[in-house]
Enzyme design. Structure first.
Site, mmCIF file in Angstrom:
data_model
loop_
_atom_site.group_PDB
_atom_site.id
_atom_site.type_symbol
_atom_site.label_atom_id
_atom_site.label_comp_id
_atom_site.label_asym_id
_atom_site.label_seq_id
_atom_site.Cartn_x
_atom_site.Cartn_y
_atom_site.Cartn_z
ATOM 1 N N HIS A 25 28.935 44.468 46.277
ATOM 2 C CA HIS A 25 30.030 43.773 45.583
ATOM 3 C C HIS A 25 29.625 43.464 44.145
ATOM 4 O O HIS A 25 29.048 42.421 43.864
ATOM 5 C CB HIS A 25 30.402 42.486 46.330
ATOM 6 C CG HIS A 25 31.669 41.843 45.826
ATOM 7 N ND1 HIS A 25 32.707 41.485 46.657
ATOM 8 C CD2 HIS A 25 32.074 41.506 44.578
ATOM 9 C CE1 HIS A 25 33.682 40.946 45.940
ATOM 10 N NE2 HIS A 25 33.311 40.937 44.663
ATOM 11 N N HIS A 27 31.283 44.160 40.083
ATOM 12 C CA HIS A 27 32.320 44.734 39.216
ATOM 13 C C HIS A 27 31.657 45.278 37.962
ATOM 14 O O HIS A 27 30.939 44.539 37.276
ATOM 15 C CB HIS A 27 33.326 43.656 38.812
ATOM 16 C CG HIS A 27 34.040 43.035 39.988
ATOM 17 N ND1 HIS A 27 35.296 43.413 40.382
ATOM 18 C CD2 HIS A 27 33.650 42.080 40.870
ATOM 19 C CE1 HIS A 27 35.671 42.711 41.448
ATOM 20 N NE2 HIS A 27 34.675 41.895 41.765
ATOM 21 N N ARG A 77 38.091 49.933 25.828
ATOM 22 C CA ARG A 77 39.326 50.577 25.361
ATOM 23 C C ARG A 77 39.349 52.091 25.545
ATOM 24 O O ARG A 77 40.399 52.698 25.613
ATOM 25 C CB ARG A 77 39.525 50.260 23.871
ATOM 26 C CG ARG A 77 39.733 48.782 23.667
ATOM 27 C CD ARG A 77 39.822 48.385 22.220
ATOM 28 N NE ARG A 77 39.754 46.930 22.106
ATOM 29 C CZ ARG A 77 39.751 46.272 20.968
ATOM 30 N NH1 ARG A 77 39.822 46.934 19.820
ATOM 31 N NH2 ARG A 77 39.665 44.956 20.955
ATOM 32 N N ASP A 143 39.898 48.921 42.292
ATOM 33 C CA ASP A 143 40.453 47.615 42.599
ATOM 34 C C ASP A 143 41.821 47.430 41.944
ATOM 35 O O ASP A 143 41.975 47.662 40.739
ATOM 36 C CB ASP A 143 39.502 46.539 42.035
ATOM 37 C CG ASP A 143 39.230 45.431 43.031
ATOM 38 O OD1 ASP A 143 39.427 45.663 44.232
ATOM 39 O OD2 ASP A 143 38.824 44.337 42.600
ATOM 40 N N GLY A 175 41.481 39.598 41.931
ATOM 41 C CA GLY A 175 42.396 38.769 41.146
ATOM 42 C C GLY A 175 42.729 37.467 41.856
ATOM 43 O O GLY A 175 41.898 36.927 42.589
ATOM 44 N N HIS A 202 39.412 41.133 48.427
ATOM 45 C CA HIS A 202 38.865 39.824 48.053
ATOM 46 C C HIS A 202 39.726 38.792 48.776
ATOM 47 O O HIS A 202 40.935 38.718 48.527
ATOM 48 C CB HIS A 202 39.022 39.563 46.554
ATOM 49 C CG HIS A 202 38.005 40.214 45.678
ATOM 50 N ND1 HIS A 202 37.920 41.569 45.502
ATOM 51 C CD2 HIS A 202 37.025 39.677 44.904
ATOM 52 C CE1 HIS A 202 36.940 41.840 44.656
ATOM 53 N NE2 HIS A 202 36.376 40.708 44.271
ATOM 54 N N GLU A 205 38.148 33.530 48.947
ATOM 55 C CA GLU A 205 37.302 33.108 47.823
ATOM 56 C C GLU A 205 37.859 31.773 47.320
ATOM 57 O O GLU A 205 37.173 30.768 47.361
ATOM 58 C CB GLU A 205 37.326 34.169 46.711
ATOM 59 C CG GLU A 205 36.474 33.796 45.500
ATOM 60 C CD GLU A 205 36.559 34.823 44.373
ATOM 61 O OE1 GLU A 205 37.470 35.665 44.390
ATOM 62 O OE2 GLU A 205 35.695 34.757 43.461
ATOM 63 N N ASP A 291 28.528 39.991 42.182
ATOM 64 C CA ASP A 291 29.921 39.919 41.740
ATOM 65 C C ASP A 291 30.042 40.320 40.268
ATOM 66 O O ASP A 291 30.413 41.453 39.976
ATOM 67 C CB ASP A 291 30.486 38.511 41.990
ATOM 68 C CG ASP A 291 31.997 38.475 42.146
ATOM 69 O OD1 ASP A 291 32.605 39.555 42.170
ATOM 70 O OD2 ASP A 291 32.564 37.370 42.253
HETATM 71 ZN ZN LIG Z 1 34.591 40.282 43.132
#
Ligand SMILES: [Zn+2]
Length: 352
Positions: A25, A27, A77, A143, A175, A202, A205, A291
């Protein structure tokens, strides 16, 4: 004392750090160290200093964290920006003996910003290839952002399916889990699974136990991101253990986003409040993760260091590290190869 002296000892912690690890896990967007954000900003003609980034990252509640995440991803970008971040993440992983990771990409954010998801992903895959040849095996999770709704999530799932053979292994959703009910996303998850993707959510949380239950029963999640709310519901804990649904536990994240304090109904929480040991003793499959390591000022090695402070014994910590390979979305043969390599190294280091 030099850093080599610091790590040359044969203490248990030093030997444990030498074990091959899996991270399930993390990102990509949350691995951007302040120096990386400064470099991206400079390429885009903006002057930014590291302390400004650090201040932005120093959030103490979930909404502030989402805002910081939105802000930092605004520097991603073009494919070249993702390349820089992916290289630095891979370097950091190899430095910590991470040999396998499932990395989450906010494809939902890319689509919101009208980016070419496929171009970004292909550039990332190319950028990490040299690290993969050095022993880092990466798979990818696309995700969706829950608050953007089902139509946007469907578009993320469509991209994930298209790139499945290029290394996307799962469809997930992050999110604001309180924004929309799981039922809105059932068809999207069914579509992703029917097309060969694994299911991640997710949940629990900042949401309650029902959020975890709905992720399992409605979206048929195979692992849960966080899931700390399950601690309030013994029946749910039993369900997770019985069905071998793993919780991806990120202790520092839960403190820094205020998620743990919120569940406790307090202004602050500390590590000793974390339900990880209870989950472990209840037989729920667990993995430990970072995370968003740059945003939370942590690393996988640091997260494992915390387990001892949470009262777990050395063999229990070993079993959590090993368990991450069991939870990985890999074919059985590859899973056992990692498992055997872990056991062999543990034996060589006299850790068994
Ligand atoms: Zn996460």
């Amino acid at each position: 004392m030099s850093s080599s002296q610091l790590f040359s000892g044969d203490s248990w912690a030093a030997r444990f750090r030498a074990l091959p690890k899996a991270e399930l896990h993390v990102h990509l967007e949350g691995t951007m160290e302040p120096a990386t954000v400064v470099a991206l900003a400079k390429n885009q003609g903006e002057t930014l200093d590291e302390s400004t980034v650090a201040t932005r990252y120093a959030t103490r509640d979930f909404n502030a964290f989402l805002e910081a995440y939105k802000w930092v991803t605004s520097y991603l970008r073009a494919p070249a920006d993702y390349v820089l971040v992916a290289r630095r993440m891979s370097e950091q992983m190899l430095a910590q003996n991470v040999v396998y990771a499932e990395v989450t990409l906010s494809a939902g954010v890319m689509l919101l910003r009208k980016q070419d998801v496929e171009a970004n992903f292909c550039a990332i895959r190319e950028a990490v290839a040299p690290y993969e040849s050095r022993g880092l095996h990466l798979q990818w999770i696309f995700d969706a952002v829950r608050q953007f709704g089902a139509a946007a999530a469907r578009e993320v799932a469509r991209c994930a399916v298209k790139l499945r053979d290029a290394g996307v292994v799962a469809f997930g959703m992050g999110g604001d889990e309180l924004a929309r009910p799981a039922s809105e996303f059932r068809k999207v998850y069914d579509y992703a699974a029917a097309n060969g993707l694994r299911r991640l959510v997710h949940a629990g949380e900042i949401g309650g136990p029902d959020s975890v239950r709905h992720a399992v029963e409605i979206l048929r999640a195979e692992r849960i991101g966080h899931g700390i709310a399950a601690a309030a519901d013994p029946n749910l804990m039993a369900l997770l253990a019985e069905r071998f649904i793993g919780l991806e536990i990120c202790p520092t994240s839960n403190l820094r986003t205020g998620a743990l304090a919120q569940h406790l109904g307090r202004a602050n929480a500390s590590l000793s409040d974390h339900p990880l040991p209870r989950f472990f003793h209840a037989g729920i499959p667990l993995s430990v993760s970072t995370d968003d390591p740059a945003m939370f000022g942590t690393s996988l090695a640091s997260e494992f260091d915390l387990l001892e402070q949470m009262g777990l014994g050395k063999q229990q910590i070993m079993s959590i590290a090993e368990g991450a390979f069991h939870g990985a979305f890999l074919p059985a043969s590859e899973q056992s190869a990692f498992f055997e390599a872990f056991r062999a190294k543990a034996e060589a280091l006299s850790l068994l």
